[in-house]
Design an enzyme around this catalytic site. Structure first.
Site, PDB file in Angstrom:
ATOM      1  NE  ARG A 205     -20.765  24.620 -47.159  1.00 15.40           N
ATOM      2  CZ  ARG A 205     -21.429  23.486 -47.233  1.00 15.40           C
ATOM      3  NH1 ARG A 205     -21.512  22.851 -48.361  1.00 15.40           N
ATOM      4  NH2 ARG A 205     -22.019  22.979 -46.162  1.00 15.40           N
TER       5      ARG A 205
ATOM      6  CB  SER B 113     -20.832  16.292 -51.371  1.00 11.34           C
ATOM      7  OG  SER B 113     -19.510  16.639 -51.092  1.00 11.34           O
TER       8      SER B 113
ATOM      9  CE  LYS C 252     -23.882  11.592 -43.895  1.00 11.32           C
ATOM     10  NZ  LYS C 252     -22.984  12.712 -44.152  1.00 11.32           N
TER      11      LYS C 252
ATOM     12  CG  HIS D  86     -14.590  19.110 -50.206  1.00 10.53           C
ATOM     13  ND1 HIS D  86     -15.445  18.309 -50.921  1.00 10.53           N
ATOM     14  CD2 HIS D  86     -15.134  19.235 -48.967  1.00 10.53           C
ATOM     15  CE1 HIS D  86     -16.475  17.957 -50.151  1.00 10.53           C
ATOM     16  NE2 HIS D  86     -16.310  18.512 -48.961  1.00 10.53           N
TER      17      HIS D  86
HETATM   18  O1  PNS Z   1     -18.291  16.227 -45.003  1.00  5.89           O
HETATM   19  P1  PNS Z   1     -19.181  16.125 -43.813  1.00  5.89           P
HETATM   20  O2  PNS Z   1     -20.232  15.061 -44.048  1.00  5.89           O
HETATM   21  O3  PNS Z   1     -19.744  17.436 -43.387  1.00  5.89           O
HETATM   22  O4  PNS Z   1     -18.244  15.607 -42.614  1.00  5.89           O
HETATM   23  C1  PNS Z   1     -18.772  15.348 -41.342  1.00  5.89           C
HETATM   24  C2  PNS Z   1     -17.778  14.567 -40.481  1.00  5.89           C
HETATM   25  C3  PNS Z   1     -17.276  13.325 -41.209  1.00  5.89           C
HETATM   26  C4  PNS Z   1     -16.584  15.456 -40.170  1.00  5.89           C
HETATM   27  C5  PNS Z   1     -18.516  14.198 -39.163  1.00  5.89           C
HETATM   28  O5  PNS Z   1     -19.718  13.568 -39.466  1.00  5.89           O
HETATM   29  C6  PNS Z   1     -17.672  13.292 -38.285  1.00  5.89           C
HETATM   30  O6  PNS Z   1     -16.717  13.738 -37.688  1.00  5.89           O
HETATM   31  N1  PNS Z   1     -18.041  11.977 -38.253  1.00  5.89           N
HETATM   32  C7  PNS Z   1     -17.290  10.974 -37.561  1.00  5.89           C
HETATM   33  C8  PNS Z   1     -18.000  10.553 -36.273  1.00  5.89           C
HETATM   34  C9  PNS Z   1     -17.737  11.568 -35.182  1.00  5.89           C
HETATM   35  O7  PNS Z   1     -16.608  11.826 -34.817  1.00  5.89           O
HETATM   36  N2  PNS Z   1     -18.844  12.139 -34.685  1.00  5.89           N
HETATM   37  C10 PNS Z   1     -18.759  13.137 -33.648  1.00  5.89           C
HETATM   38  C11 PNS Z   1     -18.387  14.483 -34.197  1.00  5.89           C
HETATM   39  S1  PNS Z   1     -18.286  15.631 -32.914  1.00  5.89           S
END
Ligand code: PNS
Length: 164
Positions: free
Chosen positions: A94, A132, A41, A17
């Site tokens: 990645r 993570s 989660k 990150h």
């Molecule tokens: O670090 P991560 O878990 O890969 O992040 C994922 C994240 C938080 C970016 C994604 O789950 C997200 O945007 N969640 C918020 C809900 C949302 O907007 N969902 C639709 C995404 S198109």
């Protein structure tokens, strides 16, 4: 003003990150590290703990002219980006395996907020396997994660484990 958000779970923040944050610094005037508050989660760290750790680590970053802040959000990333008047959503890639998931999110976010672009940055090869979840798993099972997460994160993980 070029403002971006860098959304994620950050449970916990890894050096991967940090690599993406460093790479995005020259591109924006302001970057908000946006920590998703997702109680479903069952995270290792509460959203407050995650934001606290990131706030402690951010001053160590040579941020040049870019202002780096941290905030938490619930709900849709696209809504949070609009509320913050951000014009971009930063995400790290990645490996090819990240691409499909990221593409779906980017296209959905674009549908929700056509004015906001997703900007993908490629993580350094040395972090191509760092996530993570993998860090939590390896650490919990007694493996070393030194050099893959910030020292502060490692010590907070130790603290968590000792309280179990
Ligand atoms: O670090 P991560 O878990 O890969 O992040 C994922 C994240 C938080 C970016 C994604 O789950 C997200 O945007 N969640 C918020 C809900 C949302 O907007 N969902 C639709 C995404 S198109």
């Amino acid at each position: 003003m070029r403002r971006a958000i860098f959304p994620g779970s950050f449970d916990p923040l890894t050096n991967g990150h940090l690599d993406i944050i460093r790479r995005s610094l020259p591109l924006f005037d302001e970057i908000i590290i946006a920590v998703l508050n997702n109680p479903d989660k069952n995270p290792m760290f509460s959203v407050e703990e995650r934001c606290g750790m990131i706030s402690e680590i951010l001053p160590d970053i040579e941020n040049g002219k870019c202002c780096l802040t941290v905030d938490s959000f619930s709900g849709l990333t696209a809504d949070f980006a609009r509320e913050q008047k951000a014009t971009a959503i930063v995400r790290g890639i990645r490996a090819v395996s990240d691409y499909e998931y990221e593409l779906r999110m980017a296209l959905m976010n674009r549908r929700l907020e056509p004015e906001i672009e997703t900007v993908f940055l490629m993580a350094a090869e040395e972090y191509s396997y760092v996530s993570s979840n993998l860090m939590k798993q390896v650490f919990t099972l007694g493996g070393r994660v030194e050099g893959l997460v910030p020292a502060l994160v490692e010590s907070k993980m130790k603290e968590k484990l000792s309280k179990k």
